[in-house]
Write an enzyme that holds these catalytic residues in place. Structure first.
Site, PDB file in Angstrom:
ATOM      1  N   TYR A   1       4.793   8.991 -11.146  1.00  0.00           N
ATOM      2  CA  TYR A   1       3.828   8.255 -10.331  1.00  0.00           C
ATOM      3  C   TYR A   1       2.925   7.381 -11.201  1.00  0.00           C
ATOM      4  O   TYR A   1       2.682   6.209 -10.894  1.00  0.00           O
ATOM      5  CB  TYR A   1       2.996   9.249  -9.527  1.00  0.00           C
ATOM      6  CG  TYR A   1       2.057   8.633  -8.525  1.00  0.00           C
ATOM      7  CD1 TYR A   1       2.530   8.119  -7.319  1.00  0.00           C
ATOM      8  CD2 TYR A   1       0.681   8.584  -8.768  1.00  0.00           C
ATOM      9  CE1 TYR A   1       1.664   7.568  -6.394  1.00  0.00           C
ATOM     10  CE2 TYR A   1      -0.195   8.036  -7.837  1.00  0.00           C
ATOM     11  CZ  TYR A   1       0.299   7.525  -6.660  1.00  0.00           C
ATOM     12  OH  TYR A   1      -0.560   6.981  -5.740  1.00  0.00           O
TER      13      TYR A   1
ATOM     14  N   ILE B   1      -9.910   9.528  -3.083  1.00  0.00           N
ATOM     15  CA  ILE B   1     -10.319   9.006  -1.775  1.00  0.00           C
ATOM     16  C   ILE B   1     -10.089  10.072  -0.708  1.00  0.00           C
ATOM     17  O   ILE B   1      -9.084  10.778  -0.721  1.00  0.00           O
ATOM     18  CB  ILE B   1      -9.517   7.737  -1.423  1.00  0.00           C
ATOM     19  CG1 ILE B   1      -9.620   6.699  -2.541  1.00  0.00           C
ATOM     20  CG2 ILE B   1      -9.992   7.160  -0.095  1.00  0.00           C
ATOM     21  CD1 ILE B   1     -11.015   6.188  -2.813  1.00  0.00           C
TER      22      ILE B   1
ATOM     23  N   ASN C   1       0.808  -1.218   0.000  1.00  0.00           N
ATOM     24  CA  ASN C   1       0.000   0.000   0.000  1.00  0.00           C
ATOM     25  C   ASN C   1       0.842   1.269   0.000  1.00  0.00           C
ATOM     26  O   ASN C   1       0.437   2.278  -0.581  1.00  0.00           O
ATOM     27  CB  ASN C   1      -0.917   0.000   1.226  1.00  0.00           C
ATOM     28  CG  ASN C   1      -1.600   1.334   1.428  1.00  0.00           C
ATOM     29  OD1 ASN C   1      -2.475   1.715   0.665  1.00  0.00           O
ATOM     30  ND2 ASN C   1      -1.199   2.062   2.465  1.00  0.00           N
TER      31      ASN C   1
END
Length: 249
Positions: free
Chosen positions: A156, A189, A91
């Site tokens: 990224y 999120i 994660n």
């Protein structure tokens, strides 16, 4: 599933999505012993508090994905304590955002190291343990930008896209050993990172999300739990998009 605790390693577990995943692990249909990582002392304390609050057995360990020695030290610790992994959840990640023409090579390499190369090292270690047990679950947390790309995030996006392809390769190599490998691509999120956005910035984001809201860490955590459940034992090499309809594939 027997009552022997499965050993679960999750990286980047002190806040946000990682913390939500740790909290949700208590709802699995089998017991787990959780080794959860953070880079700082406050992060380690946060993890220990989460484990205590969730009534989960486990421990917090320091891990810096940019430091090869730190990764090696963690793996040596797991071996020394005979904590043979059953579950790995990659994660943790970092950003070093910049437009391509301004991006330094160090910004590129650091993001690749933390977001992709470290996952490779941890997965390579974990599958050796899982193969002996003939059971394993790997969940890699990618990102919607690994599918769409994003201005200022070439590094990224490339790392997260690489994670998706890497996960598919893992799935094909180890399926016969009852080891599954799946990816989750979160959209926008609600985390500490998005809380700093003002209303105008949030509205600009939400106008592209059909559900007209940001996701929660629980949305991702419950998806992780599904992939760890025996009900998902025939699912491997999948990429689950949890983004409120932002990207539909």
């Amino acid at each position: 599933m027997d009552d022997i605790k499965k050993i679960c390693l999750i990286t980047g577990a002190s806040r946000g999505i990682g913390k939500g995943i740790v909290t949700a692990l208590q709802k699995l249909d089998y017991p787990v012993y959780v080794v959860a990582t953070a880079t700082s002392a406050p992060g380690l304390q946060s993890i220990q508090d989460t484990l205590n609050d969730s009534h989960l057995e486990g421990e917090a360990r320091q891990l810096d994905l940019l430091d090869s020695d730190s990764i090696a030290n963690l793996l040596e610790y797991l071996d020394r304590k005979k904590l043979a992994l059953d579950i790995l959840i990659n994660n943790a990640g970092i950003t070093r955002d910049n437009l391509l023409l301004r991006m330094q090579e160090s910004q590129w390499h650091e993001v690749m190291q933390a977001n992709l190369h470290a996952s490779f090292k941890l997965c390579r270690y974990a599958v050796k343990k899982m193969m002996k047990k003939r059971w394993g679950r790997i969940v890699n947390i990618s990102s919607v930008v690994g599918i769409t790309g994003n201005p200022g995030q070439a590094n990224y996006a490339a790392a997260k896209a690489g994670m998706i392809a890497f996960t598919k390769s893992l799935a094909t190599e180890f399926a016969t050993r009852n080891i599954t490998a799946n990816c989750i691509c979160p959209g926008f999120i609600e985390t500490d990172m998005t809380k700093v956005l003002d209303d105008k910035q949030k509205q600009a984001i939400l106008q592209n999300v059909p559900m007209q809201r940001m996701g929660t860490v629980e949305d991702i955590a419950h998806t992780v739990n599904f992939l760890l459940h025996e009900h998902a034992s025939y699912m491997t090499g999948a990429t689950l998009h949890v983004n409120g309809g932002l990207v539909m594939l």
